[in-house]
Design a protein around this motif. Sequence first.
Motif, short mmCIF file in Angstrom:
data_model
loop_
_atom_site.label_atom_id
_atom_site.label_comp_id
_atom_site.label_asym_id
_atom_site.label_seq_id
_atom_site.Cartn_x
_atom_site.Cartn_y
_atom_site.Cartn_z
N GLU A 152 -2.91 -32.67 -3.33
CA GLU A 152 -3.44 -33.17 -2.05
C GLU A 152 -2.39 -33.04 -0.96
O GLU A 152 -2.69 -32.61 0.15
CB GLU A 152 -3.90 -34.62 -2.18
CG GLU A 152 -5.24 -34.77 -2.86
CD GLU A 152 -5.75 -36.20 -2.91
OE1 GLU A 152 -4.94 -37.15 -2.82
OE2 GLU A 152 -6.97 -36.38 -3.06
N SER A 209 -4.26 -30.93 1.86
CA SER A 209 -4.18 -31.57 3.17
C SER A 209 -4.24 -30.56 4.30
O SER A 209 -4.80 -30.84 5.36
CB SER A 209 -2.90 -32.41 3.28
OG SER A 209 -1.76 -31.58 3.22
N SER A 239 -9.82 -33.79 0.40
CA SER A 239 -9.34 -34.69 -0.64
C SER A 239 -9.50 -33.97 -1.98
O SER A 239 -10.14 -32.91 -2.06
CB SER A 239 -10.19 -35.97 -0.66
OG SER A 239 -11.52 -35.66 -1.07
N TRP A 240 -8.97 -34.57 -3.03
CA TRP A 240 -9.11 -34.00 -4.38
C TRP A 240 -10.59 -33.88 -4.75
O TRP A 240 -11.05 -32.86 -5.25
CB TRP A 240 -8.37 -34.87 -5.39
CG TRP A 240 -8.51 -34.38 -6.80
CD1 TRP A 240 -9.46 -34.72 -7.71
CD2 TRP A 240 -7.68 -33.41 -7.42
NE1 TRP A 240 -9.27 -34.03 -8.87
CE2 TRP A 240 -8.17 -33.22 -8.73
CE3 TRP A 240 -6.56 -32.69 -7.02
CZ2 TRP A 240 -7.59 -32.35 -9.63
CZ3 TRP A 240 -5.98 -31.81 -7.92
CH2 TRP A 240 -6.49 -31.64 -9.21
#
Length: 154
Positions: A36, A41, A46-47
């Motif tokens: 992330e 990012s 997000s994951w």
Amino acid sequence: MINILTKLPINSINLDAIAVVTNIYRIAQGLRNQMEREVLSEYGLSWTAFSLLYDLWIGNAVETKKLAESAGVSKATISNITKTLEQKEYCYRKVDNRDRRITYVTITDKGRGIMEDLYPRFHKGETEIVSSLTVDEQKNISTLLRKVIKQNQF
């Protein structure tokens, strides 16, 4: 740690099981945090959003229920993430014509382009994380983890 655990009212403490599960958890959290921070990012993902987009990239159109199962989250979470990805024009939702209760999410060309750009960087991170292991060690760990996954139906 051992002193604390041996004081618990449990007949026998399996320190090996504790070590395995703790290490799996630490690796999973570390991998997620590192990816992330270092890769996802930059793309504003997000994951879980990445996992959803990855599943769509591989499967093209996937039912929301299957996306939730694959990511290990609720359908409500998938709905929220899908809204965000739709706003970025990475995917869109479509209700099944035969059964209005079923919704499919489909990746867009823009989403496919993002994955084609992002995935090589993500994979480089995966490779770096296991670089201290030989290929045989990687295969052995993978085999053992699949055994645990299958036994527990994860």
